[in-house]
Design a protein around this motif. Structure first.
Motif, PDB file in Angstrom:
ATOM      1  N   GLN A   1      36.360  30.321  18.617  1.00 50.91           N
ATOM      2  CA  GLN A   1      35.454  29.472  17.821  1.00 50.91           C
ATOM      3  C   GLN A   1      34.438  30.267  17.013  1.00 50.91           C
ATOM      4  O   GLN A   1      33.732  29.717  16.177  1.00 50.91           O
ATOM      5  CB  GLN A   1      34.721  28.503  18.754  1.00 50.91           C
ATOM      6  N   ASP A   2      34.368  31.592  17.286  1.00 49.24           N
ATOM      7  CA  ASP A   2      33.360  32.427  16.623  1.00 49.24           C
ATOM      8  C   ASP A   2      33.654  33.876  16.978  1.00 49.24           C
ATOM      9  O   ASP A   2      34.452  34.152  17.888  1.00 49.24           O
ATOM     10  CB  ASP A   2      31.956  32.023  17.115  1.00 49.24           C
TER      11      ASP A   2
ATOM     12  N   HIS B   1      31.465  27.556  11.361  1.00 49.85           N
ATOM     13  CA  HIS B   1      31.619  26.105  11.529  1.00 49.85           C
ATOM     14  C   HIS B   1      30.271  25.446  11.221  1.00 49.85           C
ATOM     15  O   HIS B   1      29.215  26.015  11.497  1.00 49.85           O
ATOM     16  CB  HIS B   1      32.049  25.798  12.962  1.00 49.85           C
TER      17      HIS B   1
ATOM     18  N   GLU C   1      28.557  23.316  12.660  1.00 46.32           N
ATOM     19  CA  GLU C   1      27.629  23.206  13.792  1.00 46.32           C
ATOM     20  C   GLU C   1      26.882  24.524  14.001  1.00 46.32           C
ATOM     21  O   GLU C   1      25.724  24.534  14.409  1.00 46.32           O
ATOM     22  CB  GLU C   1      28.398  22.776  15.049  1.00 46.32           C
ATOM     23  N   ARG C   2      27.531  25.643  13.711  1.00 43.97           N
ATOM     24  CA  ARG C   2      26.851  26.935  13.809  1.00 43.97           C
ATOM     25  C   ARG C   2      25.897  27.122  12.622  1.00 43.97           C
ATOM     26  O   ARG C   2      24.799  27.657  12.781  1.00 43.97           O
ATOM     27  CB  ARG C   2      27.850  28.090  13.882  1.00 43.97           C
ATOM     28  N   ARG C   3      26.318  26.655  11.464  1.00 46.66           N
ATOM     29  CA  ARG C   3      25.400  26.749  10.318  1.00 46.66           C
ATOM     30  C   ARG C   3      24.148  25.928  10.610  1.00 46.66           C
ATOM     31  O   ARG C   3      23.028  26.343  10.309  1.00 46.66           O
ATOM     32  CB  ARG C   3      26.079  26.211   9.051  1.00 46.66           C
TER      33      ARG C   3
ATOM     34  N   GLU D   1      23.407  29.887  10.823  1.00 41.23           N
ATOM     35  CA  GLU D   1      24.328  30.859  10.249  1.00 41.23           C
ATOM     36  C   GLU D   1      24.359  30.671   8.737  1.00 41.23           C
ATOM     37  O   GLU D   1      24.487  29.560   8.229  1.00 41.23           O
ATOM     38  CB  GLU D   1      25.738  30.688  10.827  1.00 41.23           C
TER      39      GLU D   1
ATOM     40  N   HIS E   1      22.956  24.465  13.825  1.00 41.31           N
ATOM     41  CA  HIS E   1      22.157  24.720  15.033  1.00 41.31           C
ATOM     42  C   HIS E   1      21.701  26.172  15.150  1.00 41.31           C
ATOM     43  O   HIS E   1      20.718  26.469  15.812  1.00 41.31           O
ATOM     44  CB  HIS E   1      22.957  24.371  16.288  1.00 41.31           C
ATOM     45  N   LEU E   2      22.464  27.098  14.583  1.00 41.12           N
ATOM     46  CA  LEU E   2      22.156  28.522  14.757  1.00 41.12           C
ATOM     47  C   LEU E   2      21.777  29.193  13.453  1.00 41.12           C
ATOM     48  O   LEU E   2      21.633  30.411  13.393  1.00 41.12           O
ATOM     49  CB  LEU E   2      23.353  29.237  15.407  1.00 41.12           C
TER      50      LEU E   2
ATOM     51  N   GLU F   1      26.956  38.508  22.396  1.00 45.59           N
ATOM     52  CA  GLU F   1      27.967  38.357  21.351  1.00 45.59           C
ATOM     53  C   GLU F   1      29.350  38.824  21.817  1.00 45.59           C
ATOM     54  O   GLU F   1      29.479  39.556  22.797  1.00 45.59           O
ATOM     55  CB  GLU F   1      27.549  39.137  20.101  1.00 45.59           C
TER      56      GLU F   1
ATOM     57  N   LYS G   1      35.290  22.939  20.787  1.00 48.36           N
ATOM     58  CA  LYS G   1      33.830  23.067  20.807  1.00 48.36           C
ATOM     59  C   LYS G   1      33.376  23.460  22.220  1.00 48.36           C
ATOM     60  O   LYS G   1      34.119  24.135  22.921  1.00 48.36           O
ATOM     61  CB  LYS G   1      33.172  21.782  20.303  1.00 48.36           C
TER      62      LYS G   1
END
Ligand code: PGA
Length: 248
Positions: free
Chosen positions: A63-64, A94, A96-98, A103, A100-101, A76, A10
């Motif tokens: 991680q992305d 992930h 956390e991306r879904r 996604e 906080h961001l 990016e 992370k």
């Protein structure tokens, strides 16, 4: 099928910290032919860590990634760039991306396509949250995440695909899914994969993630249908991660 254990760092570790950590982790790992072990440091540490992973005892994951290969996408990083620095695996969507961001499954699908196109092996992260489980919707949520995230994937790509089942309520909470809960969802995932990837489905590795520790790893890895692990918190401690990677 070889198992896969991935440590997701992370947003932790500076470059010198990452290099020192790899130095302490490598001697603790015992290479085994039946499994692959990877670490996913932050972007800034990838290039520095890559040359330290000699011999392939440890593989590099990111991680992305972004879904285009180059262009006007400020901030990016593309699959081409990750491949160039020695990355093999890349996490996609992930939780956390879904969260906080924002996604979406559509973005996840684009990123899976980009990873495959650029020679990386995507690890598509899926999992229901607490409310979805309580409402009896866990299976439907995970199946939809897979169907949309793998849109456009074909059977021949299956050996390069990974799904990580990470129930949101188990991530970073110390409340791992029980082996029975994980096995049940892995079975649902395998059936969904059969629908999407037909004869390719058995080649996809399905990992479990969420509060994996040295104490629960052996039991989880003995559960049917678990082909590997995505490890967060415990992967930041060399001794714990090495123990997890040498699950028995
Ligand atoms: P955790 O995180 O092991 O700290 O629960 C897992 C993950 O987010 O991949």
């Amino acid at each position: 099928m070889r198992r896969l254990v991935v440590g997701n760092w992370k947003m932790n570790r500076t470059v010198p910290e990452a290099a020192a950590f790899v130095g302490s982790l490598l001697p603790l790992l015992s290479p085994a032919a039946d499994r692959e072990i990877a670490i996913a440091p932050p972007f800034t540490a990838l290039a520095a860590v890559a040359p330290l992973l000699k011999g392939g005892a440890l593989l590099l994951a990111a991680q992305d990634l972004f879904w285009e290969d180059e262009g006007p996408y400020t901030g990016e990083v593309s699959g081409v760039m990750l491949q160039e620095v020695g990355v093999s695996y890349v996490l996609v969507a992930h939780s956390e991306r879904r969260h906080h961001l924002e996604e979406t499954d559509r973005i996840a699908g684009l990123k899976v396509r980009a990873a495959l196109r650029t020679g990386l092996k995507p690890i598509l992260c899926v999992g229901e949250d607490e409310a979805e489980r309580a409402a009896g919707r866990a299976h439907a949520v995970v199946r939809a995440q897979i169907a949309r995230g793998l849109e456009g994937s074909v059977p021949a790509e299956a050996p390069r695909l990974q799904i990580a089942y990470e129930p949101v309520w188990a991530i970073g909470t110390g409340r791992a899914a029980t082996p029975a809960q994980a096995a049940e969802m892995h079975d649902v995932i395998r059936r969904e994969l059969r629908g999407v990837l037909k004869e390719g489905a058995p080649a996809v590795r399905v990992l479990y993630g969420g509060s994996v520790t040295p104490d629960n790893v052996d039991e989880l890895m003995r559960a049917p249908g678990i082909d590997g692990l995505l490890v967060g918190g415990a992967s930041l401690h060399a001794d714990q991660f090495a123990r997890i990677a040498s699950y028995r």
